[in-house]
Design a protein around this motif. Structure first.
Motif, PDB file in Angstrom:
ATOM      1  N   MET A   1       0.979  -1.291  -0.112  1.00  0.00           N
ATOM      2  CA  MET A   1       0.151  -0.294   0.438  1.00  0.00           C
ATOM      3  C   MET A   1       0.796   1.163  -0.192  1.00  0.00           C
ATOM      4  SD  MET A   1      -2.676   0.375  -0.296  1.00  0.00           S
ATOM      5  CE  MET A   1      -3.723   2.358   0.053  1.00  0.00           C
ATOM      6  N   ARG A   2       1.865   1.190   1.014  1.00  0.00           N
ATOM      7  CA  ARG A   2       2.806   2.446   0.993  1.00  0.00           C
ATOM      8  C   ARG A   2       3.882   2.365  -0.261  1.00  0.00           C
ATOM      9  NH1 ARG A   2       6.518   3.774   5.991  1.00  0.00           N
ATOM     10  NH2 ARG A   2       5.506   6.302   5.542  1.00  0.00           N
ATOM     11  N   ASN A   3       4.390   1.660  -0.608  1.00  0.00           N
ATOM     12  CA  ASN A   3       4.681   1.018  -1.908  1.00  0.00           C
ATOM     13  C   ASN A   3       4.319   1.673  -2.604  1.00  0.00           C
ATOM     14  OD1 ASN A   3       7.003   0.520   0.233  1.00  0.00           O
ATOM     15  ND2 ASN A   3       6.529  -2.056  -0.273  1.00  0.00           N
ATOM     16  N   ARG A   4       2.794   1.076  -2.777  1.00  0.00           N
ATOM     17  CA  ARG A   4       2.711   1.630  -4.266  1.00  0.00           C
ATOM     18  C   ARG A   4       1.914   3.150  -4.370  1.00  0.00           C
ATOM     19  NH1 ARG A   4      -3.422  -0.383  -5.564  1.00  0.00           N
ATOM     20  NH2 ARG A   4      -3.578   1.916  -6.731  1.00  0.00           N
ATOM     21  N   LYS A   5       2.044   3.820  -3.236  1.00  0.00           N
ATOM     22  CA  LYS A   5       2.518   5.100  -3.006  1.00  0.00           C
ATOM     23  C   LYS A   5       3.262   5.844  -3.543  1.00  0.00           C
ATOM     24  CE  LYS A   5       1.542   8.866  -0.527  1.00  0.00           C
ATOM     25  NZ  LYS A   5       1.462   9.471   1.772  1.00  0.00           N
ATOM     26  N   TYR A   6       4.543   5.396  -2.809  1.00  0.00           N
ATOM     27  CA  TYR A   6       5.825   5.612  -3.706  1.00  0.00           C
ATOM     28  C   TYR A   6       5.857   5.635  -5.094  1.00  0.00           C
ATOM     29  CZ  TYR A   6      11.090   5.232  -3.166  1.00  0.00           C
ATOM     30  OH  TYR A   6      12.250   5.934  -3.184  1.00  0.00           O
ATOM     31  N   THR A   7       5.687   4.260  -5.404  1.00  0.00           N
ATOM     32  CA  THR A   7       5.768   3.945  -6.827  1.00  0.00           C
ATOM     33  C   THR A   7       5.266   5.624  -7.479  1.00  0.00           C
ATOM     34  OG1 THR A   7       5.864   1.813  -6.926  1.00  0.00           O
ATOM     35  CG2 THR A   7       6.067   2.215  -8.665  1.00  0.00           C
ATOM     36  N   ILE A   8       4.148   5.946  -6.990  1.00  0.00           N
ATOM     37  CA  ILE A   8       3.603   6.419  -7.831  1.00  0.00           C
ATOM     38  C   ILE A   8       4.410   7.661  -8.023  1.00  0.00           C
ATOM     39  CG2 ILE A   8       1.173   7.644  -8.077  1.00  0.00           C
ATOM     40  CD1 ILE A   8      -0.133   5.130  -7.561  1.00  0.00           C
ATOM     41  N   GLN A   9       4.520   8.386  -6.740  1.00  0.00           N
ATOM     42  CA  GLN A   9       5.146   9.368  -6.411  1.00  0.00           C
ATOM     43  C   GLN A   9       6.417   9.295  -7.105  1.00  0.00           C
ATOM     44  OE1 GLN A   9       5.800   9.364  -1.973  1.00  0.00           O
ATOM     45  NE2 GLN A   9       3.882  10.239  -1.211  1.00  0.00           N
ATOM     46  N   LEU A  10       6.935   8.906  -7.427  1.00  0.00           N
ATOM     47  CA  LEU A  10       8.344   8.594  -7.878  1.00  0.00           C
ATOM     48  C   LEU A  10       8.538   8.787  -9.430  1.00  0.00           C
ATOM     49  CD1 LEU A  10      11.135   8.615  -6.387  1.00  0.00           C
ATOM     50  CD2 LEU A  10      11.341   6.385  -7.251  1.00  0.00           C
ATOM     51  N   SER A  11       6.783   8.329 -10.364  1.00  0.00           N
ATOM     52  CA  SER A  11       6.819   8.057 -10.877  1.00  0.00           C
ATOM     53  C   SER A  11       6.374   9.401 -11.849  1.00  0.00           C
ATOM     54  CB  SER A  11       5.424   6.574 -12.116  1.00  0.00           C
ATOM     55  OG  SER A  11       6.107   5.908 -11.114  1.00  0.00           O
ATOM     56  N   SER A  12       5.409  10.438 -10.727  1.00  0.00           N
ATOM     57  CA  SER A  12       4.741  11.205 -11.324  1.00  0.00           C
ATOM     58  C   SER A  12       6.391  12.307 -11.207  1.00  0.00           C
ATOM     59  CB  SER A  12       4.040  12.247 -10.000  1.00  0.00           C
ATOM     60  OG  SER A  12       2.953  10.744  -9.474  1.00  0.00           O
ATOM     61  N   LEU A  13       7.247  12.185 -10.240  1.00  0.00           N
ATOM     62  CA  LEU A  13       8.349  12.966 -10.456  1.00  0.00           C
ATOM     63  C   LEU A  13       9.278  13.358 -11.319  1.00  0.00           C
ATOM     64  CD1 LEU A  13      10.003  13.240  -6.719  1.00  0.00           C
ATOM     65  CD2 LEU A  13       9.317  15.306  -7.979  1.00  0.00           C
ATOM     66  N   LEU A  14       9.322  11.879 -11.780  1.00  0.00           N
ATOM     67  CA  LEU A  14       9.819  11.597 -13.201  1.00  0.00           C
ATOM     68  C   LEU A  14       9.507  12.204 -13.748  1.00  0.00           C
ATOM     69  CD1 LEU A  14      11.801   8.184 -12.956  1.00  0.00           C
ATOM     70  CD2 LEU A  14      12.332  10.018 -13.042  1.00  0.00           C
ATOM     71  N   LEU A  15       8.063  12.219 -14.815  1.00  0.00           N
ATOM     72  CA  LEU A  15       7.181  12.241 -14.701  1.00  0.00           C
ATOM     73  C   LEU A  15       6.892  14.262 -15.883  1.00  0.00           C
ATOM     74  CD1 LEU A  15       5.554  11.203 -16.920  1.00  0.00           C
ATOM     75  CD2 LEU A  15       3.455  12.512 -16.672  1.00  0.00           C
ATOM     76  N   LEU A  16       7.021  14.811 -14.369  1.00  0.00           N
ATOM     77  CA  LEU A  16       7.723  16.074 -14.289  1.00  0.00           C
ATOM     78  C   LEU A  16       9.008  16.980 -14.465  1.00  0.00           C
ATOM     79  CD1 LEU A  16       7.050  19.325 -12.982  1.00  0.00           C
ATOM     80  CD2 LEU A  16       7.653  18.419 -10.650  1.00  0.00           C
ATOM     81  N   LEU A  17       9.868  15.803 -14.062  1.00  0.00           N
ATOM     82  CA  LEU A  17      11.282  16.174 -14.677  1.00  0.00           C
ATOM     83  C   LEU A  17      11.354  16.453 -15.764  1.00  0.00           C
ATOM     84  CD1 LEU A  17      14.084  16.584 -13.699  1.00  0.00           C
ATOM     85  CD2 LEU A  17      14.614  13.902 -13.418  1.00  0.00           C
ATOM     86  N   LEU A  18      10.897  15.021 -16.710  1.00  0.00           N
ATOM     87  CA  LEU A  18      10.394  14.846 -18.258  1.00  0.00           C
ATOM     88  C   LEU A  18      10.776  16.664 -18.875  1.00  0.00           C
ATOM     89  CD1 LEU A  18      12.165  12.939 -20.519  1.00  0.00           C
ATOM     90  CD2 LEU A  18       9.002  12.478 -20.514  1.00  0.00           C
ATOM     91  N   VAL A  19       8.480  16.852 -17.797  1.00  0.00           N
ATOM     92  CA  VAL A  19       8.654  17.887 -19.170  1.00  0.00           C
ATOM     93  C   VAL A  19       9.419  19.132 -18.656  1.00  0.00           C
ATOM     94  CG1 VAL A  19       6.771  19.226 -18.951  1.00  0.00           C
ATOM     95  CG2 VAL A  19       6.258  16.793 -18.641  1.00  0.00           C
ATOM     96  N   LEU A  20       9.882  19.379 -17.547  1.00  0.00           N
ATOM     97  CA  LEU A  20      10.865  20.284 -16.805  1.00  0.00           C
ATOM     98  C   LEU A  20      12.469  20.190 -17.874  1.00  0.00           C
ATOM     99  CD1 LEU A  20      10.721  20.217 -12.938  1.00  0.00           C
ATOM    100  CD2 LEU A  20       9.744  22.380 -14.822  1.00  0.00           C
ATOM    101  N   ILE A  21      12.766  19.371 -18.060  1.00  0.00           N
ATOM    102  CA  ILE A  21      13.621  19.265 -18.909  1.00  0.00           C
ATOM    103  C   ILE A  21      13.898  20.060 -20.462  1.00  0.00           C
ATOM    104  CG2 ILE A  21      15.668  17.162 -20.813  1.00  0.00           C
ATOM    105  CD1 ILE A  21      15.234  16.364 -17.755  1.00  0.00           C
ATOM    106  N   ILE A  22      12.504  19.155 -20.682  1.00  0.00           N
ATOM    107  CA  ILE A  22      12.581  19.488 -22.350  1.00  0.00           C
ATOM    108  C   ILE A  22      11.850  21.276 -22.389  1.00  0.00           C
ATOM    109  CG2 ILE A  22      10.969  20.125 -24.122  1.00  0.00           C
ATOM    110  CD1 ILE A  22       9.909  16.249 -23.213  1.00  0.00           C
ATOM    111  N   LEU A  23      11.148  22.122 -21.589  1.00  0.00           N
ATOM    112  CA  LEU A  23      11.027  23.505 -21.544  1.00  0.00           C
ATOM    113  C   LEU A  23      12.205  24.205 -20.970  1.00  0.00           C
ATOM    114  CD1 LEU A  23       8.304  24.832 -20.845  1.00  0.00           C
ATOM    115  CD2 LEU A  23       8.819  24.948 -18.017  1.00  0.00           C
ATOM    116  N   ASP A  24      13.227  23.301 -20.340  1.00  0.00           N
ATOM    117  CA  ASP A  24      14.878  24.177 -20.509  1.00  0.00           C
ATOM    118  C   ASP A  24      15.198  24.070 -21.403  1.00  0.00           C
ATOM    119  OD1 ASP A  24      16.986  25.173 -18.211  1.00  0.00           O
ATOM    120  OD2 ASP A  24      17.487  23.488 -17.697  1.00  0.00           O
TER     121      ASP A  24
END
Lengths: 338, 336
Positions: A1-24
């Motif tokens: 349960m907690r680990n699933r939440k963590y996976t989702i958090q990490l994936s969202s962060l990675l997605l955000l990072l990708l968007v920011l990289i392209i923007l930068d």
């Protein structure tokens, strides 16, 4: 349960990072069509050669430097906060950046304003690196002799202040041109690393991160204090040496190549703890690396002042982002912060 | 299953404890603990209880002498070896950290996990087992720093259990706990005997000492006195313990009471047992020596119970006075 939440958090962060990289990569003084950006990133032929040069020669190295700096500084901050059990510790508490600054100051101020051109550039990096390494060496000697971790923290802070004092004296006697180049160096920059220097930075940062990964178990136990860590079978001295070596390599290399970049190392671990609700290093370390990259790339975007052709010093931006976080930590006085 | 051969779990030989300058805290202490025993360490504040326990756990080095664990001197063991033989919970452990109960207890598995600290199924089973043994399984995902003192103490015991060591050393596990929690904690420790584990703990709580301990270690005037609690009682070891502080050991109540100098005599009469018991306690607390009412020449208190209501009648020479509460009686006596 907690680990699933963590996976989702990490994936969202990675997605955000990708968007920011392209923007930068898209942003900068020269406007480049978005099609050319994606085309260059995808390696398609037939892109305007000017645009291709700007993107692959300048913007991509800059973003890669930002990613390395974000990861390196955040991880060393996390390690320092954990080993000293102090929420205000960061990568620079041990005097590593002061050592690097002294090295840079010797080249920039000591040689007068001659420090231009590619040779001088490498001279600064090498001197800063040597300065950081010298501090690390002294630190490890101290670590072997001194038992109390608090004594080491105080010695580090004093050492750092002492080096800053020497730098002030050098600044006082430096000529105007030299002084300006030193001030500019101390404002930090992600834009000066490219080509072979980027390769060298990557080669130095990776072992630093690997040492950090190796220190995870020890740091988890050390969060209960060194005594308890020893009782749990951890070799406390070895963990200390591992952590200090890792932090020196990470913070020292970044400072040598980019100049001092403040507050990322202090603020990012707190933001990561708050968002993930984790304090176990096994989860915190990967999340801190990604969060460090996100904040660093975001700072770089802000420093380019989208819509204008000016670039603000990166150190100022990271401080402006980091300071409110540190204030929030101090005021909320949450035990959970460390 | 009773074991025929008992092994010495831990022994100390000619141990001198103290700090570089100044007098030693403990001189030439020797003791032996058998497998599955529960040892209570008592003594006044500052006599070196914590120092002794910390020395047993190798957190401090003795001035002289040796600590031998399972036949090996502790200094010959690596951290990891020691962590598989002995666990230690001191005061203040786990108060600061923002860990969940499960995370904290899982740190107890560190001596057995790989370089990354990854938990295998067997480790998780052990952690859950330790949590259920201490009654903390329902708190698995709670934050340690939000627990009450009693809960936290049980989590620390669970962590020590997860470490799966035959010897547990606890420094004042019942400090700051209310009475039910104290009993809970000590009973959890006592139940460990069935797993043949050895427990050494320091305490100021003599109820637990007399109810549960196989051996008592007393530190008194830089000496370590050891024996079963009753044996030490027989030898008068408890009588000496606090005598210089004006506190004596009351062997009937198994408690320590303040020594009062001038003890005026007072007579106590009445049929009701409860009434007499509590009245006697109140009078003793006030400093009277309570005797039977027959002998004359002293004040007499008579306890009466009429239709479930208590009354106290104080007779002093020819005057009598009636009180409706014990509190009023005591106030009157202390004022006059």
């Amino acid at each position: 349960m907690r680990n699933r939440k963590y996976t989702i958090q990490l994936s969202s962060l990675l997605l955000l990072l990708l968007v920011l990289i392209i923007l930068d990569i898209s942003l900068g003084t020269v406007r480049i069509p978005f099609r050319d950006i994606l085309g260059t990133l995808a390696g398609k032929p037939g892109i305007d050669s000017q645009h291709h040069l700007i993107i692959s020669g300048f913007r991509i190295p800059r973003v890669l430097t930002g990613l390395l700096a974000g990861a390196a500084l955040s991880v060393s901050g996390l390690q320092m906060q954990t080993i000293f059990r102090n929420p205000l510790a960061g990568p620079y508490v041990l005097g590593i950046s002061s050592g690097a600054s002294l090295g840079a100051a010797i080249i920039l101020l000591g040689t007068g304003a001659m420090a231009t051109g590619i040779l001088a550039r490498w001279g600064i990096v090498a001197a800063a690196w040597l300065g950081a390494a010298a501090v690390m060496f002294i630190l490890l000697l101290v670590t072997i002799r001194i038992r109390s971790i608090m004594t080491i923290l105080i010695l580090g802070i004093m050492f750092s202040s002492g080096l800053s004092a020497i730098i002030s004296i050098m600044q006082y006697f430096g000529n105007a041109a030299a002084l300006k180049s030193f001030v500019i160096w101390s404002l930090g920059s992600l834009g000066d690393v490219s080509g072979s220097s980027l390769t060298i930075l990557l080669i130095t940062i990776l072992p630093g991160l690997m040492l950090a990964v190796l220190s995870v178990k020890g740091l988890n136990a050390m969060s209960l204090g060194e005594e308890n860590a020893g009782l749990l079978g951890i070799n406390v001295r070895a963990t200390r040496i591992l952590v200090f070596a890792s932090t020196s390599i990470l913070a020292g290399s970044i400072t040598a190549f980019c100049g001092p970049i403040g507050f990322i190392g202090i603020a990012v671990p707190h933001i990561t703890r708050f968002l993930t609700g984790r304090s176990d290093m096994r989860y915190l370390l990967p999340a801190t690396i990604i969060m460090g990259m996100v904040i660093m790339v975001a700072s770089d975007i802000i420093s380019q002042v989208p819509g204008s052709d000016r670039i603000l010093p990166i150190n100022a931006i990271t401080s402006l982002i980091g300071i409110p976080v540190v204030i929030w930590v101090v005021i909320s006085k949450r035990k959970s912060m460390i | 299953m009773a074991r025929i051969i008992q092994h010495k779990k831990i022994s100390i030989e000619n141990l001198w404890l103290g700090y570089e300058q100044g007098v030693p805290l403990l001189e030439s202490a020797s003791a032996e603990v058998n497998e599955g025993e529960m040892i209570a360490l008592v003594g006044r504040n500052g006599t070196g209880k914590s120092t002794l326990l910390r020395t047993l756990a190798r957190l401090q080095t003795p001035m002289q002498g040796r600590v031998i664990l399972n036949g090996t001197p502790v200094e010959a063991l690596s951290n990891r070896e020691l962590a598989r033989l002995l666990s230690f919970a001191g005061p203040g452990t786990g108060t600061m950290e923002d860990l969940t109960v499960f995370e904290l207890v899982s740190l107890g598995r560190h001596p057995y996990t790989n370089w990354w600290g990854a938990l295998r199924d067997a480790d998780r089973e052990k952690i859950n087992e330790s949590l259920s043994f201490t009654g903390m399984l329902d708190f698995r995902d709670a934050r340690v720093n939000r627990l009450s003192d009693g809960e936290r103490q049980r989590v620390l015991i669970a962590m020590a259990l997860a470490q799966d060591t035959d010897l547990l050393i606890l420094d004042e596990p019942t400090a700051f706990l209310d009475i039910p929690n104290r009993i809970d904690v000590v009973e959890v420790l006592h139940r460990l005997r069935s797993q043949n584990r050895t427990v050494i703990f320091s305490t100021h709580d003599f109820d637990n000492v007399f109810s549960y301990a196989d051996q008592v270690w007393i530190i008194d005037e830089r000496r370590l006195i050891t024996g079963s609690p009753e044996e030490l009682g027989l030898e008068g070891a408890f009588d000496a313990l606090f005598s210089d502080a004006g506190v004596r050991f009351d062997r009937h109540g198994l408690r320590f009471v303040r020594e009062t100098d001038h003890r005026e005599q007072i007579g106590l009469a009445g049929e009701d047992r409860d009434g007499r018991f509590w009245t006697a306690r109140a009078l003793e607390r006030t400093g009277y020596r309570v005797e039977d009412a027959e002998e004359g020449g002293k004040p007499v208190v008579e306890v009466r119970k009429v239709k479930g209501v208590y009354r106290w009648i104080l007779t002093l020479g020819s005057t009598t006075k009636e009180f409706t509460t014990l509190y009023e009686l005591i106030s009157h006596l202390t004022r006059s």
